[in-house]
Scaffold this motif. Structure first.
Motif, PDB file in Angstrom:
ATOM      1  N   ASP A 173    -111.000  -7.090 -11.002  1.00  0.00           N
ATOM      2  CA  ASP A 173    -112.054  -7.172 -12.288  1.00  0.00           C
ATOM      3  C   ASP A 173    -111.270  -6.663 -13.454  1.00  0.00           C
ATOM      4  OD1 ASP A 173    -113.787  -8.609 -10.611  1.00  0.00           O
ATOM      5  OD2 ASP A 173    -115.074  -6.808 -10.262  1.00  0.00           O
ATOM      6  N   SER A 174    -111.650  -7.241 -14.607  1.00  0.00           N
ATOM      7  CA  SER A 174    -111.178  -6.768 -15.881  1.00  0.00           C
ATOM      8  C   SER A 174    -112.276  -6.574 -16.829  1.00  0.00           C
ATOM      9  CB  SER A 174    -109.813  -7.543 -16.401  1.00  0.00           C
ATOM     10  OG  SER A 174    -108.835  -7.469 -15.707  1.00  0.00           O
ATOM     11  N   PHE A 175    -112.212  -5.786 -17.883  1.00  0.00           N
ATOM     12  CA  PHE A 175    -113.610  -5.940 -18.753  1.00  0.00           C
ATOM     13  C   PHE A 175    -113.045  -4.960 -19.537  1.00  0.00           C
ATOM     14  CE2 PHE A 175    -114.087  -2.740 -15.320  1.00  0.00           C
ATOM     15  CZ  PHE A 175    -114.348  -1.396 -16.083  1.00  0.00           C
ATOM     16  N   VAL A 176    -113.872  -5.136 -20.913  1.00  0.00           N
ATOM     17  CA  VAL A 176    -113.859  -4.238 -22.245  1.00  0.00           C
ATOM     18  C   VAL A 176    -114.938  -3.253 -22.415  1.00  0.00           C
ATOM     19  CG1 VAL A 176    -113.428  -4.296 -24.575  1.00  0.00           C
ATOM     20  CG2 VAL A 176    -112.139  -5.947 -23.091  1.00  0.00           C
ATOM     21  N   LEU A 177    -114.959  -2.146 -22.738  1.00  0.00           N
ATOM     22  CA  LEU A 177    -116.018  -1.176 -23.349  1.00  0.00           C
ATOM     23  C   LEU A 177    -115.789  -1.034 -24.565  1.00  0.00           C
ATOM     24  CD1 LEU A 177    -115.839   1.324 -20.159  1.00  0.00           C
ATOM     25  CD2 LEU A 177    -117.589  -0.577 -20.661  1.00  0.00           C
ATOM     26  N   ARG A 178    -116.760  -1.480 -25.483  1.00  0.00           N
ATOM     27  CA  ARG A 178    -116.421  -1.576 -26.936  1.00  0.00           C
ATOM     28  C   ARG A 178    -117.284   0.127 -27.564  1.00  0.00           C
ATOM     29  NH1 ARG A 178    -118.664  -7.545 -27.270  1.00  0.00           N
ATOM     30  NH2 ARG A 178    -116.593  -8.495 -27.263  1.00  0.00           N
ATOM     31  N   PRO A 179    -116.559   0.193 -28.577  1.00  0.00           N
ATOM     32  CA  PRO A 179    -117.296   1.425 -29.243  1.00  0.00           C
ATOM     33  C   PRO A 179    -118.750   1.362 -29.216  1.00  0.00           C
ATOM     34  CG  PRO A 179    -115.235   0.648 -30.379  1.00  0.00           C
ATOM     35  CD  PRO A 179    -115.618  -0.368 -29.248  1.00  0.00           C
ATOM     36  N   GLY A 180    -119.271   2.509 -28.979  1.00  0.00           N
ATOM     37  CA  GLY A 180    -120.854   2.481 -28.928  1.00  0.00           C
ATOM     38  C   GLY A 180    -121.522   2.153 -27.509  1.00  0.00           C
ATOM     39  N   PHE A 181    -120.802   1.758 -26.739  1.00  0.00           N
ATOM     40  CA  PHE A 181    -120.991   1.708 -25.290  1.00  0.00           C
ATOM     41  C   PHE A 181    -121.724   3.027 -24.890  1.00  0.00           C
ATOM     42  CE2 PHE A 181    -121.261   1.748 -20.751  1.00  0.00           C
ATOM     43  CZ  PHE A 181    -121.546   0.450 -20.406  1.00  0.00           C
ATOM     44  N   ARG A 182    -123.073   3.108 -24.355  1.00  0.00           N
ATOM     45  CA  ARG A 182    -123.558   4.187 -23.568  1.00  0.00           C
ATOM     46  C   ARG A 182    -124.182   3.739 -22.355  1.00  0.00           C
ATOM     47  NH1 ARG A 182    -121.237   6.048 -27.073  1.00  0.00           N
ATOM     48  NH2 ARG A 182    -121.661   7.065 -29.290  1.00  0.00           N
ATOM     49  N   GLY A 183    -124.059   4.462 -21.323  1.00  0.00           N
ATOM     50  CA  GLY A 183    -124.617   4.272 -20.206  1.00  0.00           C
ATOM     51  C   GLY A 183    -124.193   5.273 -18.804  1.00  0.00           C
ATOM     52  N   SER A 184    -123.901   4.623 -17.692  1.00  0.00           N
ATOM     53  CA  SER A 184    -123.418   5.588 -16.808  1.00  0.00           C
ATOM     54  C   SER A 184    -122.248   4.936 -15.886  1.00  0.00           C
ATOM     55  CB  SER A 184    -124.460   5.893 -15.679  1.00  0.00           C
ATOM     56  OG  SER A 184    -124.858   4.659 -15.131  1.00  0.00           O
ATOM     57  N   TRP A 185    -121.114   5.648 -15.250  1.00  0.00           N
ATOM     58  CA  TRP A 185    -120.327   5.198 -14.444  1.00  0.00           C
ATOM     59  C   TRP A 185    -120.536   5.632 -13.103  1.00  0.00           C
ATOM     60  CZ3 TRP A 185    -115.374   2.695 -16.249  1.00  0.00           C
ATOM     61  CH2 TRP A 185    -114.607   2.362 -15.094  1.00  0.00           C
ATOM     62  N   GLU A 186    -120.849   4.907 -12.090  1.00  0.00           N
ATOM     63  CA  GLU A 186    -120.912   5.461 -10.645  1.00  0.00           C
ATOM     64  C   GLU A 186    -119.790   5.011  -9.611  1.00  0.00           C
ATOM     65  OE1 GLU A 186    -124.329   5.613  -7.210  1.00  0.00           O
ATOM     66  OE2 GLU A 186    -124.530   4.602  -8.772  1.00  0.00           O
ATOM     67  N   VAL A 187    -118.828   5.746  -9.214  1.00  0.00           N
ATOM     68  CA  VAL A 187    -117.986   5.290  -8.291  1.00  0.00           C
ATOM     69  C   VAL A 187    -118.472   5.477  -6.957  1.00  0.00           C
ATOM     70  CG1 VAL A 187    -115.600   6.100  -7.440  1.00  0.00           C
ATOM     71  CG2 VAL A 187    -116.202   6.347  -9.865  1.00  0.00           C
ATOM     72  N   LEU A 188    -118.389   4.282  -6.234  1.00  0.00           N
ATOM     73  CA  LEU A 188    -119.094   4.295  -4.949  1.00  0.00           C
ATOM     74  C   LEU A 188    -117.954   4.447  -3.927  1.00  0.00           C
ATOM     75  CD1 LEU A 188    -121.225   1.055  -5.227  1.00  0.00           C
ATOM     76  CD2 LEU A 188    -121.815   3.481  -5.584  1.00  0.00           C
ATOM     77  N   GLU A 189    -116.652   3.797  -4.376  1.00  0.00           N
ATOM     78  CA  GLU A 189    -115.581   4.014  -3.634  1.00  0.00           C
ATOM     79  C   GLU A 189    -114.389   4.411  -4.592  1.00  0.00           C
ATOM     80  OE1 GLU A 189    -114.376   0.575  -1.381  1.00  0.00           O
ATOM     81  OE2 GLU A 189    -116.553   0.242  -0.553  1.00  0.00           O
ATOM     82  N   THR A 190    -113.471   5.702  -4.061  1.00  0.00           N
ATOM     83  CA  THR A 190    -112.462   6.113  -5.148  1.00  0.00           C
ATOM     84  C   THR A 190    -112.141   4.459  -5.708  1.00  0.00           C
ATOM     85  OG1 THR A 190    -112.295   7.933  -3.860  1.00  0.00           O
ATOM     86  CG2 THR A 190    -110.392   7.173  -5.316  1.00  0.00           C
ATOM     87  N   THR A 191    -111.933   4.919  -6.904  1.00  0.00           N
ATOM     88  CA  THR A 191    -111.607   3.661  -7.932  1.00  0.00           C
ATOM     89  C   THR A 191    -110.541   4.069  -8.940  1.00  0.00           C
ATOM     90  OG1 THR A 191    -113.858   2.860  -8.161  1.00  0.00           O
ATOM     91  CG2 THR A 191    -112.444   2.246  -9.951  1.00  0.00           C
ATOM     92  N   ARG A 192    -109.516   3.052  -9.014  1.00  0.00           N
ATOM     93  CA  ARG A 192    -107.937   3.172  -9.703  1.00  0.00           C
ATOM     94  C   ARG A 192    -108.226   2.143 -10.650  1.00  0.00           C
ATOM     95  NH1 ARG A 192    -102.146   4.843  -7.633  1.00  0.00           N
ATOM     96  NH2 ARG A 192    -103.463   6.735  -7.224  1.00  0.00           N
ATOM     97  N   LYS A 193    -108.057   2.482 -12.025  1.00  0.00           N
ATOM     98  CA  LYS A 193    -107.897   1.505 -12.906  1.00  0.00           C
ATOM     99  C   LYS A 193    -106.617   1.444 -13.731  1.00  0.00           C
ATOM    100  CE  LYS A 193    -110.562   3.437 -16.644  1.00  0.00           C
ATOM    101  NZ  LYS A 193    -111.758   3.694 -17.605  1.00  0.00           N
TER     102      LYS A 193
END
Length: 114
Positions: free
Chosen positions: A88-108
């Motif tokens: 998966d690929s995605f963009v987080l833009r300036p102003g993004f507010r929220g949460s990041w939850e790692v369910l399985e060790t994640t590498r990006k």
């Protein structure tokens, strides 16, 4: 300096990290970051990894991400949660507010522009 740069964790000492103070929601996530490129004008590229846990995120920068391995859930305040996994690929833009939850060790792979 060569004009072609491969992004490879071999030969780069990772920076250790964790969520900023006051942002941890659950777990005990630990980060490793291999910053392969740091260019004038606030441009960064490399590889980031996190162990399981959940924390609040706030982006003032623009970031492109490509998930190499693992499973995470990214949720924007007032929006829906999105599960991301390898490929998966995605963009987080300036102003993004929220949460990041790692369910399985994640590498990006990431590219950040300040």
């Amino acid at each position: 300096m060569p004009k072609f740069l491969t992004i490879d964790v071999n030969g780069i000492e990772p920076e250790a990290g964790a969520p900023a103070q006051g942002r941890l929601i659950s777990g005990d996530p630990k980060f490793r970051t291999w910053n392969a490129e740091e260019a004038d004008g606030g441009l960064y590229a490399g590889i980031w990894e996190s162990t399981p846990g959940k924390w609040r995120i706030e982006y003032d920068e623009w970031e492109f991400c490509h998930i190499l391995s693992g499973v995470s859930v990214i949720a924007e305040e007032g929006g829906e949660a999105c599960t991301v996994r390898a490929g998966d690929s995605f963009v987080l833009r300036p102003g993004f507010r929220g949460s990041w939850e790692v369910l399985e060790t994640t590498r990006k792979e990431y590219v950040i522009r300040l």
